[in-house]
Design a protein around this motif. Structure first.
Motif, PDB file in Angstrom:
ATOM      1  N   MET A 295       0.878  -1.728   0.162  1.00 18.28           N
ATOM      2  CA  MET A 295       0.106  -0.369   0.387  1.00 18.28           C
ATOM      3  C   MET A 295       1.520   0.892  -0.252  1.00 18.28           C
ATOM      4  O   MET A 295       1.673   1.584   0.450  1.00 18.28           O
ATOM      5  CB  MET A 295      -0.811   0.204   1.000  1.00 18.28           C
ATOM      6  CG  MET A 295      -1.986  -1.059   1.106  1.00 18.28           C
ATOM      7  SD  MET A 295      -3.117  -0.112   2.416  1.00 18.28           S
ATOM      8  CE  MET A 295      -2.224  -0.844   3.560  1.00 18.28           C
ATOM      9  N   SER A 296       0.467   2.212  -1.214  1.00 16.33           N
ATOM     10  CA  SER A 296       1.469   3.628  -0.937  1.00 16.33           C
ATOM     11  C   SER A 296       0.610   4.687   0.699  1.00 16.33           C
ATOM     12  O   SER A 296      -0.678   4.298   0.839  1.00 16.33           O
ATOM     13  CB  SER A 296       0.828   4.392  -1.598  1.00 16.33           C
ATOM     14  OG  SER A 296      -0.207   4.579  -2.333  1.00 16.33           O
ATOM     15  N   ALA A 297       2.105   5.586   0.424  1.00 18.94           N
ATOM     16  CA  ALA A 297       1.288   6.077   1.859  1.00 18.94           C
ATOM     17  C   ALA A 297       0.838   7.298   1.424  1.00 18.94           C
ATOM     18  O   ALA A 297       0.869   7.935   0.174  1.00 18.94           O
ATOM     19  CB  ALA A 297       2.667   7.337   2.515  1.00 18.94           C
ATOM     20  N   LEU A 298      -0.420   7.452   2.148  1.00 19.49           N
ATOM     21  CA  LEU A 298      -1.871   8.510   1.596  1.00 19.49           C
ATOM     22  C   LEU A 298      -0.617  10.637   2.521  1.00 19.49           C
ATOM     23  O   LEU A 298      -0.806  11.004   2.132  1.00 19.49           O
ATOM     24  CB  LEU A 298      -3.180   7.896   2.182  1.00 19.49           C
ATOM     25  CG  LEU A 298      -3.625   9.490   2.321  1.00 19.49           C
ATOM     26  CD1 LEU A 298      -4.474  10.134   0.448  1.00 19.49           C
ATOM     27  CD2 LEU A 298      -5.071   9.449   1.923  1.00 19.49           C
ATOM     28  N   VAL A 299      -0.433   9.548   3.660  1.00 16.61           N
ATOM     29  CA  VAL A 299      -0.514  10.491   4.723  1.00 16.61           C
ATOM     30  C   VAL A 299       1.046  10.498   5.122  1.00 16.61           C
ATOM     31  O   VAL A 299       1.377   9.190   5.101  1.00 16.61           O
ATOM     32  CB  VAL A 299      -0.911  10.941   5.217  1.00 16.61           C
ATOM     33  CG1 VAL A 299      -1.027  11.903   6.641  1.00 16.61           C
ATOM     34  CG2 VAL A 299      -2.335  10.681   5.240  1.00 16.61           C
TER      35      VAL A 299
ATOM     36  N   ASP B 152       3.219   7.051   8.758  1.00 12.55           N
ATOM     37  CA  ASP B 152       3.040   7.438   7.518  1.00 12.55           C
ATOM     38  C   ASP B 152       1.171   6.323   7.380  1.00 12.55           C
ATOM     39  O   ASP B 152       0.653   6.018   8.420  1.00 12.55           O
ATOM     40  CB  ASP B 152       3.055   6.041   6.783  1.00 12.55           C
ATOM     41  CG  ASP B 152       4.512   6.602   6.024  1.00 12.55           C
ATOM     42  OD1 ASP B 152       4.754   7.467   6.446  1.00 12.55           O
ATOM     43  OD2 ASP B 152       5.696   6.023   6.068  1.00 12.55           O
ATOM     44  N   VAL B 153       0.178   7.504   6.709  1.00 15.51           N
ATOM     45  CA  VAL B 153      -1.021   6.533   6.368  1.00 15.51           C
ATOM     46  C   VAL B 153      -1.364   5.753   5.613  1.00 15.51           C
ATOM     47  O   VAL B 153      -0.964   6.451   4.798  1.00 15.51           O
ATOM     48  CB  VAL B 153      -1.962   7.427   7.207  1.00 15.51           C
ATOM     49  CG1 VAL B 153      -3.372   6.952   7.237  1.00 15.51           C
ATOM     50  CG2 VAL B 153      -1.953   8.210   8.490  1.00 15.51           C
ATOM     51  N   ASN B 154      -1.370   4.803   5.588  1.00 16.26           N
ATOM     52  CA  ASN B 154      -1.151   4.174   4.052  1.00 16.26           C
ATOM     53  C   ASN B 154      -2.847   4.318   3.432  1.00 16.26           C
ATOM     54  O   ASN B 154      -3.536   4.748   3.858  1.00 16.26           O
ATOM     55  CB  ASN B 154      -1.034   2.632   4.182  1.00 16.26           C
ATOM     56  CG  ASN B 154       0.535   2.729   4.310  1.00 16.26           C
ATOM     57  OD1 ASN B 154       1.265   3.400   3.869  1.00 16.26           O
ATOM     58  ND2 ASN B 154       0.696   1.448   5.777  1.00 16.26           N
ATOM     59  N   SER B 155      -2.808   4.561   1.984  1.00 15.12           N
ATOM     60  CA  SER B 155      -4.023   4.410   1.378  1.00 15.12           C
ATOM     61  C   SER B 155      -4.855   3.069   2.070  1.00 15.12           C
ATOM     62  O   SER B 155      -4.575   2.142   1.547  1.00 15.12           O
ATOM     63  CB  SER B 155      -3.927   4.779  -0.479  1.00 15.12           C
ATOM     64  OG  SER B 155      -5.341   4.777  -1.223  1.00 15.12           O
ATOM     65  N   GLY B 156      -5.830   2.844   1.980  1.00 16.70           N
ATOM     66  CA  GLY B 156      -7.290   2.100   2.219  1.00 16.70           C
ATOM     67  C   GLY B 156      -7.136   1.774   3.460  1.00 16.70           C
ATOM     68  O   GLY B 156      -7.910   0.610   3.579  1.00 16.70           O
ATOM     69  N   GLU B 157      -6.392   2.039   4.423  1.00 18.80           N
ATOM     70  CA  GLU B 157      -5.848   1.951   5.606  1.00 18.80           C
ATOM     71  C   GLU B 157      -6.360   2.265   7.131  1.00 18.80           C
ATOM     72  O   GLU B 157      -7.164   3.507   6.430  1.00 18.80           O
ATOM     73  CB  GLU B 157      -3.911   2.197   6.149  1.00 18.80           C
ATOM     74  CG  GLU B 157      -3.780   1.496   7.487  1.00 18.80           C
ATOM     75  CD  GLU B 157      -2.514   1.676   8.187  1.00 18.80           C
ATOM     76  OE1 GLU B 157      -1.618   1.127   8.473  1.00 18.80           O
ATOM     77  OE2 GLU B 157      -2.122   3.204   7.525  1.00 18.80           O
ATOM     78  N   PHE B 158      -7.104   1.607   7.685  1.00 22.74           N
ATOM     79  CA  PHE B 158      -7.276   1.653   8.904  1.00 22.74           C
ATOM     80  C   PHE B 158      -6.859   2.024  10.756  1.00 22.74           C
ATOM     81  O   PHE B 158      -6.342   0.908  10.242  1.00 22.74           O
ATOM     82  CB  PHE B 158      -8.555   1.037   9.208  1.00 22.74           C
ATOM     83  CG  PHE B 158     -10.211   1.140  10.705  1.00 22.74           C
ATOM     84  CD1 PHE B 158     -11.547   1.683  10.521  1.00 22.74           C
ATOM     85  CD2 PHE B 158      -9.615   0.787  11.725  1.00 22.74           C
ATOM     86  CE1 PHE B 158     -11.978   2.536  11.669  1.00 22.74           C
ATOM     87  CE2 PHE B 158     -10.473   1.846  12.708  1.00 22.74           C
ATOM     88  CZ  PHE B 158     -11.427   2.126  12.335  1.00 22.74           C
TER      89      PHE B 158
END
Lengths: 415, 225
Positions: free
Chosen positions: B1-5, B29-35
């Motif tokens: 998963m790529s990092a959104l933040v 990091d906050v990954n895309s689609g992650e909770f």
């Protein structure tokens, strides 16, 4: 209108309607300020206009008398410019304006108004063995209605009745009452010159001013000239200008053309007109103070609304509303309160002015009168513009403060 | 998963006579689609971290990059615009505007963004409310709804502009068990691989943290192992 502007107006409207009690307090604050300003301006300007009108109406717009501003140059002055001459006796001239009808004919060639002659004499009116002091004014009944309101002030009889008998006289209502005279009675008039005539009372006039009604009587100009002992001369030419504000210029020209002193109503009442400047200053100070107080009220209300909306501001800013939008919301709320206030204030001002106009004042010296009120659109426009401007300013500072809030400061402290 | 933040070297110090360090050098990091669940004791700095990630606060040092865009140099208006376009917030207290109906509250962010016309905004607002089980409450004002219903309206509002990242600060902190489960279920369901949405939840509740894809524990402003 852009979507953002519609959103801003929609939020502002919702706030204003949802906080109805506060909104009404703000609206009434502005309305009272506008209403009282309008009423005060209507009364102050109305009374001033009424005073000026009475001033202008009670006297001729221009009075031409046989006085001169400078003493006439003596023949010796004209003959010896460098000589200093003492002890000369000035030439004795009969008092009065000579050839009045020729002068009037010349003036009527260009004069923007009307002119009428008059002669004044002091007299005693005797009736039923009682003497009453009076002022006798000789007038021309054909010309008089063009320069004064005498024709409209005749209560019994008419101005033209002066032509009915050889020595006809019109008495002021107070004078007639004092002398116990009625229309048709014959009175003996003895002038200060010693001349005596028997005259028939043909009409009673009532100007509504005690001083005039108790002392004045009117006769034909020729009778007046006999009483004053100045046949062919008059004391005064009275001019009524079409435009009262042109009286000063017209007087200057009359004076230049006739050589007699012509006094405009402005010159005669210069001191009073100067006093009006101070009165106007006071009036505008009072009106401004009222509007200022109302503006502080608006500021207070908007500040309170803004303070109570701190959390909502934080919410909107956290959602991503730009600061300028938040600022605009509160300025528009303020404007809405201002507009509602000024509309209500206009109505209030009109109703209060109307109410004031119904109040009747009674005085022993004058007829019953009502408060003179002027309904001038400029009063409403000025009060409205100031109130609206004050509302915007009153809204701007709390709005700026609101827009500067950091949402996180509010969210952290929320409970 | 790529990092959104991506957050690097984040510090947040509150000024004053005695400066208080809220965040002390966090990299995350906050990954895309992650909770992602951020947990920690009271006063540990987890909410402060959330505000920094959500551009509600400005770090004293460090950088937050959201969707590839560095944010430390953005002015207030640009940060506001980014919040409006990219982020959605759910707070412990619903923070709905009290004079507006549920429908109007949900429509607010869309009207502020101005991408959709009035009809589309109305339709999307209704859809969001219906999808969260609030169709019949659309015209009620917050005071006429229960705590759980209000929080669901707040979630609908957070989703209004279809954000890539939803940040929730103790979203169930004021709710009963049933409402908490419902709200958590909604938040959990909105992210996942291919959803394009990430959710960061700050919570005390270890039960919620257990349902997260990943948990970040904060103690004294630092990431604890």
């Amino acid at each position: 209108m852009s979507g953002m502007n519609r959103l801003v107006i929609s939020i502002a409207r919702t706030h204003v309607l949802a906080r109805l009690r506060q909104t009404l307090v703000g609206v009434f604050g502005v309305a009272i300020g506008v209403g009282f300003s309008v009423m005060m301006a209507s009364i102050m300007e109305g009374s001033q206009d009424d005073f000026v009108r009475q001033l202008v109406d009670s006297l001729p717009h221009i009075s031409v008398t046989d006085e001169r501003r400078e003493p006439p140059r003596q023949p010796a002055d004209q003959a010896f410019d460098a000589a200093e001459i003492h002890g000369l006796t000035t030439k004795q001239l009969r008092p009065g304006i000579k050839n009045p009808y020729a002068i009037m004919a010349a003036l009527e060639g260009w004069l923007p108004g009307a002119v009428a002659p008059s002669v004044q004499a002091k007299a005693v009116i005797r009736f039923a063995g009682r003497d009453t002091a009076a002022s006798v004014t000789g007038i021309d009944p054909k010309r008089e209605p063009d320069v004064s309101k005498l024709a409209t002030q005749i209560r019994d009889g008419s101005l033209d009745a002066l032509y009915k008998s050889s020595n006809a006289i019109i008495l002021g209502s107070g004078l007639a009452k004092k002398a116990g005279v009625r229309i048709g009675n014959s009175v003996v008039v003895t002038a200060g010159t010693g001349r005596t005539i028997s005259a028939t009372v043909v009409a009673i006039s009532h100007a509504g001013v005690t001083q005039i009604d108790d002392n004045t009587s009117y006769v034909l100009i020729k009778t007046g000239q006999i009483m004053a002992g100045q046949t062919g001369l008059v004391n005064e030419l009275r001019v009524k200008a079409h435009d009262v504000m042109q009286a000063r210029a017209v007087a200057s020209r009359i004076e230049a053309e006739t050589g007699y002193k012509a006094t405009s109503w402005q010159e005669a009442h210069e001191d009073l007109l100067s006093a009006f400047q101070m009165r106007n200053f006071i009036m505008y100070t009072v009106v401004s103070a009222i509007l200022m107080v109302a503006s502080f009220g608006t500021y207070n209300i908007i500040s309170t609304i803004t303070h109570e909306k701190t959390r909502d501001i934080a919410i909107m800013k956290s959602l991503g509303f730009p600061s300028y939008v938040v600022r605009r919301i509160f300025v528009i709320e303020s404007m809405m309160i201002g507009i509602m206030g000024l509309l209500l204030g206009w109505l209030l001002g009109y109703l209060m002015s109307y109410g004031m106009a119904q109040i009747e004042f009674k005085s022993p010296f004058m007829d019953a009168t009502r408060l003179p009120i002027i309904y001038a659109p400029s009063h409403y426009a000025i009060a409205g513009a100031v109130a609206l401007m004050a509302s915007v300013i009153a809204g701007f500072f709390p709005a700026r403060k609101a827009a500067a809030l950091q949402p996180v400061d509010i969210i952290r402290g929320a409970s | 998963m790529s990092a959104l933040v991506e957050a690097r070297g984040l510090h947040r110090v509150l000024g004053g006579e005695v400066p208080a360090t809220l965040i002390d050098g966090i990299d995350m990091d906050v990954n895309s689609g992650e909770f992602l669940a951020i947990t920690g004791p009271s006063g540990s700095g987890k909410s402060s971290l959330l505000y920094l990630l959500g551009l509600l606060d400005v770090p004293s040092a460090g950088e937050v990059t959201i969707d590839g865009r560095a944010t430390s140099k953005l002015n207030e208006e640009a940060r506001a615009r980014m919040r409006l376009e990219t982020l959605g917030f759910v707070f412990q207290f619903h923070f709905l505007l009290p004079e507006f109906s549920a429908l109007e509250n949900v429509a607010l962010p869309m009207r502020a963004l101005g991408r959709l016309d009035d009809e589309a905004i109305l339709a999307r607002s209704k859809d969001l409310l219906v999808s969260l089980g609030l169709g019949e409450h659309a015209y009620k004002r917050p005071e006429q709804m229960s705590g759980g219903q209000r929080q669901r309206v707040a979630i609908a509002r957070a989703l209004a502009n279809d954000p890539k990242l939803v940040l929730a600060d103790e979203p169930t902190g004021n709710l009963d068990t049933a409402s908490s489960a419902q709200v958590l279920g909604i938040l959990r369901a909105m992210c996942g691989p291919g959803s394009g949405k990430s959710v960061v939840v700050v919570t005390h509740d270890l039960g919620i943290a257990a349902q997260a894809d990943r948990r970040l524990n904060i103690v004294d402003g630092k990431v604890s192992a």
